[in-house]
Design an enzyme around this catalytic site. Structure first.
Site, PDB file in Angstrom:
ATOM      1  N   SER A  72       9.055  -3.566   2.370  1.00 38.05           N
ATOM      2  CA  SER A  72       9.090  -2.850   1.235  1.00 38.05           C
ATOM      3  C   SER A  72      10.414  -3.284   0.558  1.00 38.05           C
ATOM      4  CB  SER A  72       9.011  -1.385   1.220  1.00 38.05           C
ATOM      5  OG  SER A  72      10.608  -0.866   1.881  1.00 38.05           O
ATOM      6  N   LYS A  73      10.487  -2.982  -0.719  1.00 37.93           N
ATOM      7  CA  LYS A  73      11.839  -3.692  -1.422  1.00 37.93           C
ATOM      8  C   LYS A  73      13.111  -2.850  -0.829  1.00 37.93           C
ATOM      9  CE  LYS A  73      13.965  -3.564  -5.871  1.00 37.93           C
ATOM     10  NZ  LYS A  73      15.276  -2.752  -5.628  1.00 37.93           N
ATOM     11  N   ARG A  74      12.858  -1.610  -0.379  1.00 41.37           N
ATOM     12  CA  ARG A  74      14.087  -0.827   0.276  1.00 41.37           C
ATOM     13  C   ARG A  74      14.442  -1.835   1.585  1.00 41.37           C
ATOM     14  NH1 ARG A  74      12.432   4.181   2.100  1.00 41.37           N
ATOM     15  NH2 ARG A  74      10.859   4.167   0.166  1.00 41.37           N
TER      16      ARG A  74
END
Ligand code: GLU
Length: 512
Positions: free
Chosen positions: A270-272
């Site tokens: 994910s972006k995180r």
């Protein structure tokens, strides 16, 4: 089926910047289309207007163009075919009027029905189910018998509600207890009992289709032969297979691609994860004008599109040989959809950088040099000549993963050092240092200012005086470069020339 022209589509929803997993899906579609002499379409699935993000579509088109595989047809192909092609429009919101007739077809055949339950009705029944210990209530072949729909209400009542303009949706009528089977190119046979499937909404009261109806109708209308998409759509595939059957259409072949996993293999990338671990998960920088949300991209990070694409191709597939470096053309040759892994593909940023390094080395020198000069002027460095730039670039090329790596440690090639490595000064700048430098400066002045003679001159000096290299070498380096790291100092001196070298030596003597 066998003789049909291969047509595949990438069908993203414009809900934000395109994740690199989406780019990989597009890439596999493209590779498959091209190796079969077929068409690669881009269709925008924007039926869910609540999730629409302005700029996302343009981002997708730009990202594919940067990667080097723009669509042959559809959105982003308007320059190749009028309106993007014979099936225009390719934006589902603009196709809205076409879907109703297909929903009606299913209604008439008894494969779909009207449902009048209000959002409050649905909330209430869900809440009751939850109280009774079932948190996953579904509208399905069992529960629909106690809901407000055209299966439970009389024909007159249904007509009355429709005439009165009451809000409704059209739902698929899932058969009860039937095995739905299809063969996935990657996952093999997939079989699901309809008891595990719900009566999904196909068309909303405002006439807007949901993803499922629009997706199937469009794939059929656009003559798509192979549906290649992310694994997250596998649970939807049985419904799609049923819809093809209800319509009496030949279904396309399916291939559901493995997920991209976090570097530690625990869960979806994910972006995180990217933010936390310091790597981009998007192809390009993104800046949402409305929300201020930003994300960093591979392009701006200094990746070459060929390297990015090569790296993506290997997330879920490999050629089964030792060859790892592929151009897009070579990937078209080698790619094999049947050999795509079932298991998730673990992302490794170190490997991504390695791919960039390898592709950097493959670039023709003229292209490298262009990139080098552009990057140097971006940084405000003054480039005396193209020849200077070429030599300077090669000094730091060996281990460079990005063109910027050749410039990060190289400020001193372009200007006199503004500071000196303090730790090394403390360690190596002895009371004798100014003497070594004045001696060497005089000797160098009588030498041909090229690497070999300069080095020979330096070595002679050490031998004559009985000095060790460790005594004098770092002092000369500090004076010329401000640091003791880097390529041969004699090469550097040749590059910057006698005047600059002399000046730097004198400055060091007077300031250190
Ligand atoms: N619109 C879906 C998405 O956003 C497409 C899924 C499919 O390819 O069928 O990924």
């Amino acid at each position: 089926m066998e003789n049909r022209r291969v047509r595949v589509r990438f069908a993203p929803s414009p809900t934000g910047p395109l994740h690199m997993g989406g780019v990989r899906t597009a890439l596999y579609n493209y590779l498959f289309a091209k190796q079969n002499g077929g068409d690669f379409l881009l269709r925008v699935e924007d039926t869910d207007q609540t999730r629409f993000v302005p700029g996302a579509e343009a981002y997708i088109v730009e990202a594919l163009a940067w990667c080097g595989f723009s669509p042959d047809e559809g959105i982003g192909a308007e320059d190749k075919l009028p309106g993007g092609g014979p099936h225009a429009p390719y934006r589902q919101s603009e196709r809205k009027p076409m879907y109703r007739a297909f929903a009606d077809q299913l209604l008439e055949a008894g494969h779909a029905y009207y449902a009048f339950d209000t959002p409050e009705d649905l909330d209430a029944v869900r809440e009751r189910a939850k109280q009774a210990g079932n948190p996953n209530w579904q509208y399905n072949s069992i529960t629909r018998t106690s809901m407000k729909n055209s299966l439970t209400l009389s024909e007159d009542e249904v007509q009355r509600r429709l005439d009165a303009g009451e809000a409704y949706v059209i739902r698929v009528k899932m058969p009860r207890n039937e095995e739905v089977k299809f063969e996935d190119r990657i996952r093999g046979w997939v079989s699901v009992n309809t008891l595990n499937l719900d009566d999904k909404v196909l068309l909303k009261g405002d006439g807007m289709p949901t993803y499922h109806l629009a997706n199937v109708v469009d794939d059929y209308s656009m003559e798509i032969t192979h549906v290649i998409r992310g694994e997250e759509w596998l649970p939807s595939a049985p419904l799609h297979v049923l819809l093809y059957r209800f319509f009496g259409w030949t279904q396309p072949e399916f291939a559901h691609l493995p997920l991209l996993l976090r570097p530690d293999g625990n869960g979806k990338l994910s972006k995180r994860d990217g933010d936390r671990l310091g790597f981009p998960v998007f192809p390009l920088n993104w800046n949402n004008q409305e929300t201020g949300e930003t994300a960093s991209g591979y392009r701006e990070r200094g990746f070459y599109p060929q390297a990015f694409v090569n790296m993506l191709a290997f997330l879920g597939w490999n050629p089964g040989t030792n060859q790892e470096i592929f151009s897009l053309e070579a990937l078209i040759e080698a790619f094999n959809l049947n050999k795509v892994n079932k298991a998730g593909a673990r992302f490794d940023f170190e490997k991504a950088k390695w791919f960039n390094q390898q592709h950097l080395r493959l670039l023709p020198e003229s292209e490298l040099l262009q990139a080098y000069i552009a990057e140097a002027s971006n940084r405000g460095l003054e480039i005396p000549s193209e020849d200077f730039a070429r030599r300077a670039m090669h000094l730091f090329m060996d281990r460079a993963e990005f063109i910027g790596d050749t410039l990060d440690p190289a400020d001193y090639l372009f200007a006199d050092p503004r500071s000196y490595d303090e730790a090394m000064v403390a360690k190596k700048w002895t009371a004798e240092a100014p003497t070594y430098l004045s001696d060497l400066d005089l000797l160098f002045a009588q030498t041909d200012y090229t690497e070999g003679p300069l080095e020979a001159c330096f070595k002679n000096y050490l031998a004559e005086k009985g000095f060790g290299f460790g005594q004098v070498g770092p002092v000369l380096r500090l004076a010329i470069a401000g640091t003791t790291q880097g390529p041969s100092i004699f090469t550097v001196m040749e590059l910057i020339g006698s005047e600059a070298s002399h000046r730097r030596i004198q400055t060091a003597i007077s300031t250190l």
